[in-house]
Design a protein around this motif. Structure first.
Motif, PDB file in Angstrom:
ATOM      1  N   GLY A 117      20.137  96.285 -40.630  1.00 10.99           N
ATOM      2  CA  GLY A 117      19.198  96.373 -41.554  1.00 10.99           C
ATOM      3  C   GLY A 117      17.860  97.090 -41.156  1.00 10.99           C
ATOM      4  N   SER A 118      16.554  96.451 -41.381  1.00 10.70           N
ATOM      5  CA  SER A 118      15.607  97.174 -41.006  1.00 10.70           C
ATOM      6  C   SER A 118      14.813  96.474 -39.916  1.00 10.70           C
ATOM      7  CB  SER A 118      14.423  96.957 -42.254  1.00 10.70           C
ATOM      8  OG  SER A 118      14.171  95.523 -42.465  1.00 10.70           O
ATOM      9  N   GLU A 119      15.625  95.789 -38.977  1.00  3.55           N
ATOM     10  CA  GLU A 119      14.846  94.990 -37.835  1.00  3.55           C
ATOM     11  C   GLU A 119      14.134  95.957 -36.992  1.00  3.55           C
ATOM     12  OE1 GLU A 119      14.055  92.620 -34.304  1.00  3.55           O
ATOM     13  OE2 GLU A 119      14.195  92.271 -36.599  1.00  3.55           O
ATOM     14  N   ALA A 120      14.581  97.243 -36.602  1.00  2.00           N
ATOM     15  CA  ALA A 120      14.142  98.193 -35.576  1.00  2.00           C
ATOM     16  C   ALA A 120      12.744  98.800 -36.288  1.00  2.00           C
ATOM     17  CB  ALA A 120      15.235  99.221 -35.332  1.00  2.00           C
ATOM     18  N   ILE A 121      12.947  99.087 -37.654  1.00  2.00           N
ATOM     19  CA  ILE A 121      11.851  99.582 -38.254  1.00  2.00           C
ATOM     20  C   ILE A 121      10.647  98.523 -38.152  1.00  2.00           C
ATOM     21  CG2 ILE A 121      10.838 100.412 -40.321  1.00  2.00           C
ATOM     22  CD1 ILE A 121      13.652 101.243 -41.133  1.00  2.00           C
ATOM     23  N   ASP A 122      11.023  97.320 -38.547  1.00  2.00           N
ATOM     24  CA  ASP A 122      10.066  96.294 -38.502  1.00  2.00           C
ATOM     25  C   ASP A 122       9.307  96.046 -37.063  1.00  2.00           C
ATOM     26  OD1 ASP A 122      10.904  95.746 -41.125  1.00  2.00           O
ATOM     27  OD2 ASP A 122      11.878  93.973 -40.728  1.00  2.00           O
ATOM     28  N   GLN A 123      10.160  95.944 -36.135  1.00  2.00           N
ATOM     29  CA  GLN A 123       9.759  95.778 -34.990  1.00  2.00           C
ATOM     30  C   GLN A 123       8.765  96.966 -34.093  1.00  2.00           C
ATOM     31  OE1 GLN A 123      12.150  95.963 -30.933  1.00  2.00           O
ATOM     32  NE2 GLN A 123      12.243  93.982 -31.227  1.00  2.00           N
ATOM     33  N   THR A 124       9.047  98.095 -34.659  1.00  2.00           N
ATOM     34  CA  THR A 124       8.108  99.216 -34.426  1.00  2.00           C
ATOM     35  C   THR A 124       6.912  99.117 -35.117  1.00  2.00           C
ATOM     36  OG1 THR A 124      10.258 100.549 -33.972  1.00  2.00           O
ATOM     37  CG2 THR A 124       7.955 101.958 -34.038  1.00  2.00           C
ATOM     38  N   LEU A 125       7.020  98.624 -36.306  1.00  2.00           N
ATOM     39  CA  LEU A 125       5.667  98.619 -37.190  1.00  2.00           C
ATOM     40  C   LEU A 125       4.951  97.568 -36.596  1.00  2.00           C
ATOM     41  CD1 LEU A 125       4.136  99.302 -39.792  1.00  2.00           C
ATOM     42  CD2 LEU A 125       5.508  97.758 -41.140  1.00  2.00           C
ATOM     43  N   ASP A 126       5.491  96.316 -36.182  1.00  2.00           N
ATOM     44  CA  ASP A 126       4.699  95.209 -35.457  1.00  2.00           C
ATOM     45  C   ASP A 126       3.970  95.944 -34.458  1.00  2.00           C
ATOM     46  OD1 ASP A 126       3.814  92.731 -35.073  1.00  2.00           O
ATOM     47  OD2 ASP A 126       5.679  92.195 -33.772  1.00  2.00           O
ATOM     48  N   TYR A 127       4.521  96.566 -33.555  1.00  2.00           N
ATOM     49  CA  TYR A 127       3.905  97.002 -32.289  1.00  2.00           C
ATOM     50  C   TYR A 127       2.728  98.204 -32.510  1.00  2.00           C
ATOM     51  CZ  TYR A 127       3.130  99.230 -27.718  1.00  2.00           C
ATOM     52  OH  TYR A 127       2.356  99.864 -26.605  1.00  2.00           O
ATOM     53  N   LEU A 128       3.287  99.089 -33.582  1.00  2.00           N
ATOM     54  CA  LEU A 128       1.984  99.937 -33.753  1.00  2.00           C
ATOM     55  C   LEU A 128       0.969  99.282 -34.645  1.00  2.00           C
ATOM     56  CD1 LEU A 128       4.183 103.160 -34.861  1.00  2.00           C
ATOM     57  CD2 LEU A 128       3.297 102.509 -32.570  1.00  2.00           C
ATOM     58  N   SER A 129       1.243  98.428 -35.474  1.00  2.00           N
ATOM     59  CA  SER A 129       0.053  97.854 -36.131  1.00  2.00           C
ATOM     60  C   SER A 129      -0.946  97.183 -35.160  1.00  2.00           C
ATOM     61  CB  SER A 129       0.476  96.814 -37.030  1.00  2.00           C
ATOM     62  OG  SER A 129       1.474  97.713 -38.169  1.00  2.00           O
ATOM     63  N   TRP A 130      -0.208  96.456 -34.074  1.00  2.00           N
ATOM     64  CA  TRP A 130      -1.025  95.694 -33.143  1.00  2.00           C
ATOM     65  C   TRP A 130      -1.784  96.507 -32.297  1.00  2.00           C
ATOM     66  CZ3 TRP A 130      -0.553  96.315 -27.823  1.00  2.00           C
ATOM     67  CH2 TRP A 130      -1.488  95.833 -27.191  1.00  2.00           C
ATOM     68  N   LEU A 131      -1.146  97.742 -31.907  1.00  2.00           N
ATOM     69  CA  LEU A 131      -1.673  98.636 -30.950  1.00  2.00           C
ATOM     70  C   LEU A 131      -2.842  99.245 -31.543  1.00  2.00           C
ATOM     71  CD1 LEU A 131      -1.530 100.107 -28.103  1.00  2.00           C
ATOM     72  CD2 LEU A 131       0.017 101.718 -29.231  1.00  2.00           C
ATOM     73  N   ASP A 132      -2.757  99.724 -33.027  1.00  2.00           N
ATOM     74  CA  ASP A 132      -3.778 100.309 -33.781  1.00  2.00           C
ATOM     75  C   ASP A 132      -5.122  99.320 -33.735  1.00  2.00           C
ATOM     76  OD1 ASP A 132      -5.162 102.428 -35.469  1.00  2.00           O
ATOM     77  OD2 ASP A 132      -4.461 100.708 -37.174  1.00  2.00           O
ATOM     78  N   LYS A 133      -4.680  98.022 -34.223  1.00  2.00           N
ATOM     79  CA  LYS A 133      -5.759  97.175 -34.260  1.00  2.00           C
ATOM     80  C   LYS A 133      -6.522  96.845 -33.102  1.00  2.00           C
ATOM     81  CE  LYS A 133      -6.826  92.559 -36.027  1.00  2.00           C
ATOM     82  NZ  LYS A 133      -6.262  91.439 -36.615  1.00  2.00           N
ATOM     83  N   ARG A 134      -5.831  97.110 -31.841  1.00  2.00           N
ATOM     84  CA  ARG A 134      -6.134  96.428 -30.604  1.00  2.00           C
ATOM     85  C   ARG A 134      -7.289  97.521 -29.949  1.00  2.00           C
ATOM     86  NH1 ARG A 134      -8.825  95.230 -26.828  1.00  2.00           N
ATOM     87  NH2 ARG A 134      -8.022  94.832 -24.486  1.00  2.00           N
TER      88      ARG A 134
END
Length: 325
Positions: A256-273
């Motif tokens: 499914g989209s697990e790998a996409i979701d996980q990458t998106l989670d990390y990048l969204s956190w990194l952008d905000k941080r």
């Protein structure tokens, strides 16, 4: 061998409801031997005639032969279509020997580099020049960066890089032209964020997605050419395509989209941080020392790649916080 293929096909066709949010099981892993410079490459059959050749979920090292990329291929009646060729001439030669053993020596019709990074194309020497292909932007990037890649990887990878020279793509492909990828109606989508040209291949019949450098699974992303906001937007487009199986360039194949979701989670956190740190005037060393949230700390290449993320990206956020000055 026949039984293995049947098992693999059965696994792929299971519904995402029962198997979602997990690493795809039974993908064969490489067994590199530094003494003999044998990568120990193994192919695993996916759905729809696709095969993946897994790389180590790790950082470049001589122990793994600097083989950290997932490559792949598709075989039909006419020939073979290859996705990425690895980090060295030796990798490309061993990859091709493996492919020939499975395809019974069918001709190689096209070899596609999904972006400009070295592990996507430095094995090109093993293939016919006329078959080498990439997008226009990727070809331009390879021409600009190839000499530097060779120097850096010889330093990092040692004898694994013997006689490796860049073989540049001779076909400049537009995404639409890849719809003739064998007899399959492959969707080829040119996105950006990890680099300025991230090519994604999607088979709408089997719903197997080759996500290239846009997706990292269970591994911290690499960012030498990255722009986070376009990358985040690209991942949202991939989510909307609802793949059944995602082959990232780095990390395990996933349901499914697990790998996409996980990458998106990390990048969204990194952008905000990084944005918040810049607004608060934090020093770059403070950002690195505070690290990432616990959910990312067991990813491959943490903390070293996280430190490189901050080093590569934080100056841009600092400049934005100062009004662009």
């Amino acid at each position: 061998m026949k039984l293995k293929c049947l098992i693999a096909m059965a696994l792929i066709t299971m519904t995402a409801a029962g198997q979602a949010r997990a690493e795809l099981p039974n993908v064969a892993q490489p067994t590199p031997d530094k003494a003999t410079l044998n990568y120990g490459l193994k192919a695993t059959k996916l759905a729809g005639g696709w095969y993946v050749i897994a790389g180590a979920n790790d950082d470049f090292s001589q122990a793994n032969g600097c083989n950290i990329i997932n490559t792949g291929f598709y075989v039909d009646e006419a020939g073979v279509y290859v996705i990425n060729t690895g980090t060295s001439r030796l990798y490309g030669e061993q990859q091709r020997a493996l492919i020939d053993s499975i395809s019974n020596g069918k001709p190689v019709k096209q070899v596609v580099a999904l972006n400009l990074h070295p592990d996507y194309f430095l094995g090109n020497q093993a293939y016919p020049k006329e078959a080498l292909a990439a997008t226009k932007v990727t070809v331009q990037g390879i021409k600009a960066e190839a000499a530097l890649y060779e120097t850096n990887l010889y330093r990092l990878c040692g004898d694994w890089m013997k006689a490796t020279e860049s073989a540049l793509p001779t076909q400049t492909i537009a995404p639409a032209s890849l719809r003739g990828f064998g007899r399959k109606a492959i969707e080829a989508i040119e996105l950006k964020g990890h680099t300025d040209s991230d090519l994604v291949l999607f088979d709408p019949e089997s719903k197997v997605m080759w996500a290239g450098g846009l997706v990292f699974y269970k591994r911290i992303v690499t960012t030498p050419h990255a722009k986070l906001k376009p990358w985040i937007a690209s991942l949202k487009k991939l989510q909307a395509m609802k793949p059944k199986v995602v082959v990232p360039s780095h990390g395990p194949v996933s349901w499914g989209s697990e790998a996409i979701d996980q990458t998106l989670d990390y990048l969204s956190w990194l952008d905000k941080r990084l944005a918040q740190a810049a607004d608060m005037g934090e020093e770059i060393n403070d950002v690195m020392n505070k690290g990432a949230p616990e959910r990312f700390r067991n990813f491959a290449a943490y903390p070293a790649e996280f430190y490189r993320n901050v080093t590569n990206l934080y100056p841009v956020y600092e400049k934005e916080a100062l009004g662009g000055f």
